[in-house]
Write a protein that holds these residues in place. Structure first.
Motif, PDB file in Angstrom:
ATOM      1  N   CYS A 111      -7.785 -69.895  68.658  1.00  0.00           N
ATOM      2  CA  CYS A 111      -8.326 -68.838  69.524  1.00  0.00           C
ATOM      3  C   CYS A 111      -8.144 -67.464  68.888  1.00  0.00           C
ATOM      4  O   CYS A 111      -9.039 -66.612  68.955  1.00  0.00           O
ATOM      5  CB  CYS A 111      -7.646 -68.888  70.892  1.00  0.00           C
ATOM      6  SG  CYS A 111      -8.064 -70.348  71.870  1.00  0.00           S
TER       7      CYS A 111
ATOM      8  N   ILE B 219      -4.680 -68.620  77.395  1.00  0.00           N
ATOM      9  CA  ILE B 219      -4.826 -70.078  77.291  1.00  0.00           C
ATOM     10  C   ILE B 219      -4.012 -70.717  78.409  1.00  0.00           C
ATOM     11  O   ILE B 219      -2.855 -70.356  78.631  1.00  0.00           O
ATOM     12  CB  ILE B 219      -4.312 -70.589  75.929  1.00  0.00           C
ATOM     13  CG1 ILE B 219      -5.135 -70.007  74.781  1.00  0.00           C
ATOM     14  CG2 ILE B 219      -4.344 -72.121  75.884  1.00  0.00           C
ATOM     15  CD1 ILE B 219      -4.514 -70.230  73.412  1.00  0.00           C
TER      16      ILE B 219
ATOM     17  N   LEU C  50      -9.095 -69.751  78.330  1.00  0.00           N
ATOM     18  CA  LEU C  50      -9.490 -71.099  77.934  1.00  0.00           C
ATOM     19  C   LEU C  50      -8.643 -72.115  78.683  1.00  0.00           C
ATOM     20  O   LEU C  50      -7.410 -72.111  78.570  1.00  0.00           O
ATOM     21  CB  LEU C  50      -9.318 -71.286  76.423  1.00  0.00           C
ATOM     22  CG  LEU C  50      -9.826 -72.621  75.866  1.00  0.00           C
ATOM     23  CD1 LEU C  50     -11.356 -72.653  75.860  1.00  0.00           C
ATOM     24  CD2 LEU C  50      -9.291 -72.857  74.450  1.00  0.00           C
TER      25      LEU C  50
ATOM     26  N   ILE D  40     -14.043 -71.369  68.357  1.00  0.00           N
ATOM     27  CA  ILE D  40     -12.810 -72.085  68.695  1.00  0.00           C
ATOM     28  C   ILE D  40     -12.945 -73.568  68.353  1.00  0.00           C
ATOM     29  O   ILE D  40     -12.048 -74.177  67.752  1.00  0.00           O
ATOM     30  CB  ILE D  40     -12.477 -71.898  70.188  1.00  0.00           C
ATOM     31  CG1 ILE D  40     -12.146 -70.432  70.490  1.00  0.00           C
ATOM     32  CG2 ILE D  40     -11.308 -72.796  70.592  1.00  0.00           C
ATOM     33  CD1 ILE D  40     -12.014 -70.120  71.967  1.00  0.00           C
TER      34      ILE D  40
END
Length: 446
Positions: A284, A365, A388, A434
């Protein structure tokens, strides 16, 4: 004259806290930088430092007191030559167990209470009220600094503080010269108009309304602590104000799992064991460098594009979660990211993180794959531009490049995106970067 020590704001979201423990007692001499107390914020237990020298003349708030509002006097500091007799009775706060009286009606005059009567009988010269910046945010300054600024006609909004967390202290105002405040009035005039334009959000049912629905049923009331209140407030804000949209991809993990196994064997002698999450953080961080327009946050009336990749990672703890930030993650090796993440996660679970370790970042994340969750949609943590959501890697049948049916380890991810910051095509470009990093892990070491 005696100076009030105020309950500090030790994090950007702190409005009140618990005075967990006093590390000084009345009569102790303290210097700037000495630790006075341990304070529990909405996120962590932190040490509170003195910003001026003097003697602790009186402790106003007992240790263990909960719900102490920011800027409430908690102790009185005496300067050289002063004694406890110089402390004004008006500086003492109301007892913790007393509840504030209801506000009087517009045409009524409030009856003076015991403390108000004492204050009227003994003229006091308290520090001026804490000032506010043009945008309504608080300006943090010590009471002594506020008094000096008032005497010299200084505008505290124009002074940069050198104390803890930017607090303005005595030294900052002693050498400053008075300057006219800039455009404070127009900003103040615009505030009511902005409030008038805001659309009122429907209120949720109150506690009493909800309890009536469950009359006759057994239940337990769980008191909300500071962290739970903050989580509830910020997530409500996020879903009400951020226009989320979602992008989903499947990622083949076989190459990454093989590469990780090889690296861990080679790093075994150094005591390093890389996790899949370490690779995701690195992927990322590098993707944000490849797609710099997506490395951005929403700042009210503008977008801030960050240069470094500061990646936040959600860490579940009892009663809530932290999102410690790995700063400059694109510059760090996988082993360095792994060690830093382990340290941050461990201290997060013990509520020992400092605000600068969990504030900031442009991207987050949230990995629930370790709990067996295949896929989910995460809520953006403002002001981040995206988050994410990572699911579990599971064996699935896939069609290979040659058209043959085969089995691969596949991980489902969902990118939640703030449409004010990142448009659909840009979000897709970020997610593609990604995916490419994770499916070709050796590229991340180039």
């Amino acid at each position: 004259m005696p100076t009030e020590i105020l309950m500090p704001a030790l994090s950007p979201t702190m409005e009140e806290g618990t005075l967990a423990k006093w590390l000084v007692k009345e009569g102790d001499t303290v210097n700037s930088g000495d630790i006075l107390a341990e304070i529990e914020t909405d996120k962590a237990t932190m040490e509170f430092e003195a910003v001026d020298e003097g003697t602790i003349g009186k402790i106003l708030i007992e240790e263990g007191s909960e719900g102490v509002k920011v800027n409430t006097p908690i102790a009185v500091l005496l300067e050289e030559g002063e004694s406890a007799d110089d402390i004004e009775t008006s500086s003492a706060p109301a007892p913790a167990e007393e509840k504030p009286a209801p506000a009087p009606a517009a045409d009524e005059k409030p009856e003076p209470g015991p403390q108000q009567a004492a204050a009227a009988a003994t003229p006091a010269t308290p520090a001026p009220a804490a000032p506010e910046a043009a945008d309504g945010s608080r300006i943090f300054a010590t009471p002594l600094a506020r008094r000096i600024a008032a005497d010299k006609g200084l505008d505290l909004t124009q002074i940069k503080g050198s104390g803890p967390h930017g607090r303005i202290v005595k030294a900052d105002v002693e050498g400053a010269k008075a300057a006219p405040a800039e455009k404070a009035a127009p900003a103040a005039a615009e505030a009511p108009a902005a409030k008038a334009d805001a659309v009122a959000m429907p209120a949720s049912p109150g506690a009493e309304q909800v309890k009536k629905m469950y009359e006759g049923r057994d239940y337990e009331e769980v008191k909300l602590d500071g962290m739970r209140k903050t989580v509830a407030s910020r997530l409500t804000e996020a879903k009400q104000t951020i226009p989320h949209f979602y992008l989903r991809r499947d990622i083949k993990l076989d190459a990454l799992l093989k590469f990780r196994s090889q690296l861990n064997k080679q790093l075994e002698g150094r005591g390093v064991k890389l996790s899949v999450n370490d690779f995701i953080i690195k992927a990322c961080a590098l993707a944000l460098q490849s797609v710099p327009d997506a490395n951005a946050v929403w700042a009210g009336d503008r977008i801030l594009k960050l240069t470094p990749s500061d990646v936040a990672v959600a860490v579940a703890i009892e009663g809530g979660l932290f999102t410690p930030v790995l700063k400059d993650a694109e510059m760090k090796s996988l082993s360095a990211l792994s060690a830093e993440m382990k340290d941050l996660a461990g201290r997060a679970r013990n509520k020992k993180l400092a605000p600068h370790e969990y504030v900031g970042g442009s991207f987050a994340i949230s990995n629930l794959g370790m709990y067996g969750i295949d896929n989910f949609d995460a809520v953006i943590n403002p002001p981040h531009g995206a988050i994410l959501a990572v699911g579990a890697g599971v064996k699935k049948p896939v069609v290979g490049a040659d058209g043959e049916l085969t089995v691969a380890t596949v991980m489902s991810v969902t990118l939640s995106v703030d449409h004010r910051v990142i448009d659909g095509a840009l979000g897709a470009e970020l997610l593609q970067a990604i995916v490419e990093n994770l499916e070709n892990p050796m590229v991340m070491l180039a």
